[in-house]
Scaffold this active site. Structure first.
Site, mmCIF file in Angstrom:
data_model
loop_
_atom_site.group_PDB
_atom_site.id
_atom_site.type_symbol
_atom_site.label_atom_id
_atom_site.label_comp_id
_atom_site.label_asym_id
_atom_site.label_seq_id
_atom_site.Cartn_x
_atom_site.Cartn_y
_atom_site.Cartn_z
ATOM 1 N N GLU A 36 0.806 -1.237 0.000
ATOM 2 C CA GLU A 36 0.000 0.000 0.000
ATOM 3 C C GLU A 36 0.833 1.279 0.000
ATOM 4 O O GLU A 36 0.661 2.144 0.864
ATOM 5 C CB GLU A 36 -0.954 -0.015 1.210
ATOM 6 N N ASN A 46 2.021 -5.253 -3.174
ATOM 7 C CA ASN A 46 0.645 -5.549 -2.759
ATOM 8 C C ASN A 46 -0.132 -4.250 -2.563
ATOM 9 O O ASN A 46 0.336 -3.346 -1.869
ATOM 10 C CB ASN A 46 0.702 -6.328 -1.424
ATOM 11 N N HIS A 70 -10.584 -6.231 -0.783
ATOM 12 C CA HIS A 70 -11.539 -6.106 0.324
ATOM 13 C C HIS A 70 -12.722 -5.342 -0.258
ATOM 14 O O HIS A 70 -12.634 -4.136 -0.482
ATOM 15 C CB HIS A 70 -10.941 -5.292 1.480
ATOM 16 N N GLU A 79 -6.180 -10.675 -0.591
ATOM 17 C CA GLU A 79 -6.882 -10.416 0.678
ATOM 18 C C GLU A 79 -8.395 -10.392 0.480
ATOM 19 O O GLU A 79 -9.114 -9.609 1.114
ATOM 20 C CB GLU A 79 -6.395 -9.097 1.292
ATOM 21 N N ASP A 135 -12.152 -10.498 0.585
ATOM 22 C CA ASP A 135 -13.329 -10.716 1.432
ATOM 23 C C ASP A 135 -14.449 -9.846 0.883
ATOM 24 O O ASP A 135 -14.201 -8.829 0.239
ATOM 25 C CB ASP A 135 -13.075 -10.483 2.935
#
Ligand code: 9MR
Length: 364
Positions: A151, A199, A235, A267, A269
């Site tokens: 990030e 990432n 996410h 990641e 979700d």
């Protein structure tokens, strides 16, 4: 034709006279489809029988949700505490799983002794080089891929202010992504066999941020900086235009893999609204399954997309509950009692359909 427990699925299918009887777990289907299926893991939960048995049965890859971050590994300037990370590696080794490492360089959630330490650029440069070297050498041969930088860009694609970049930075703050280039070079020196990833959050579709990630990776690759992959976090909330998201995700995966790098979904979700009693709605969970399906399919349709990982696997444990103050949750493939949800079955079906000629690029 499904029963809720995938272990029993085969037996039920046979008793119903089903001729196609193969899927028992995500990892079995993922092995056949030649893709990694992973989840973030919290070592403190491994002593819970349902947690450990579901994890071992369903996944062929794990990643430390927090156990390999600075705030866990570095209690103080002088020490490295590898106990939690080692526990995850032992679990993975005893269950034939790969381990992703996360994350070596992040501007957030660093320990106070570091952020409040008033270090000079030279000292920070030394600290970061030392951290990358020691951590990667410790896990060498055990962690096959690292999120080296996490990030680092903002929503406009600019390099974020951070202790490593310009506050005060490691000494190359005027040059944009030059500090990112430097840490990839250090990481490659520390473990030449590990796959090295950038990432990023909220840059999965087509946007100024994902354009900037693409431009940075293209530049680094052209100049032979050792970067092997891009992690797309994902996410996401359930309430979105599934078709548009999937189309953009496919386009982004296509342009990134055309640069010769892997893409990992890192990641994933898909959060749904939670009412005041802590419950979600059936129609949201159905829609959630469709979202998972579209993302898994988008990855499997491109052989450069070599891993799909969720950020946890049971709704019992997820960062989203506290992050959303209880208003969102139930974002993962298993419910709070470890029963597989519609989302699980959608992933399983897509993996099953994805069997074929995909290649694994995951050495060592
Ligand atoms: O889920 C993680 C949570 O337990 C930690 O408190 C937090 C800070 O270290 O990080 C969360 O994981 C983040 C990941 O490391 C990077 N992408 C966003 C994830 C969710 O915030």
């Amino acid at each position: 034709m499904y029963c809720l427990n995938p272990i029993r699925w085969c037996a039920v299918a046979v008793s119903w006279g089903c001729l196609v009887c193969s899927a028992q777990s995500l990892r079995q289907e993922a092995d056949h489809a030649e893709v990694l299926i992973g989840t973030a893991v919290r070592p403190s939960q491994l002593s819970e029988v349902n947690y450990a048995s579901t994890l071992a049965r369903e996944y062929n890859m794990i990643e430390a949700e927090d156990a390999m971050k600075w705030w866990v590994l570095r209690p103080d300037r002088a020490s490295f505490d590898f106990r939690q990370g080692d526990e995850l590696v032992r679990f993975a080794e005893s269950h034939g799983m790969k381990v992703r490492g996360h994350c070596l360089v992040w501007g957030r959630y660093n320990p106070e002794w570091l952020t409040q330490g008033h270090f000079t650029t030279d000292q920070l440069s030394h600290l970061l080089h030392e951290h990358i070297t020691n951590v990667m050498k410790h896990f060498s041969g055990q962690v096959f891929a690292w999120d080296v930088v996490n990030e680092a860009l903002d929503e406009n694609g600019n390099v974020r202010d951070s202790i490593w970049y310009n506050q005060p930075g490691i000494g190359i703050s005027a040059k944009g992504t030059a500090y990112i280039e430097q840490v990839f070079r250090w990481a490659h020196e520390a473990d030449p066999h590990a796959l090295l990833f950038y990432n990023e959050a909220e840059g999965e579709g087509m946007s100024r941020k994902s354009d900037a990630v693409y431009a940075m990776v293209k530049d680094l690759r052209q100049r032979h900086v050792p970067i092997d992959g891009v992690g797309l976090q994902m996410h996401i909330p359930v309430d979105l235009d599934i078709e548009k998201r999937a189309t953009e995700l496919r386009a982004n995966i296509a342009r990134l893999t055309a640069l010769g790098v892997h893409v990992h979904i890192t990641e994933l979700d898909v959060s749904v609204p939670i009412d005041t009693k802590g419950n979600s709605q059936a129609q949201d969970l159905k829609r959630q399954a469709d979202v998972f399906r579209s993302i898994v399919r988008a990855c499997l349709d491109n052989r450069g997309c070599t891993a799909i990982q969720t950020w946890g696997f049971t709704d019992k444990y997820s960062w989203i509950g506290s992050h959303s103050h209880g208003t969102r949750g139930d974002a993962l493939p298993f419910d709070r009692t470890y029963a597989p949800k519609a989302a699980y079955r959608a992933i399983l079906q897509e993996l099953s359909a994805g069997r074929g000629s995909r290649e694994l690029h995951t050495s060592p």
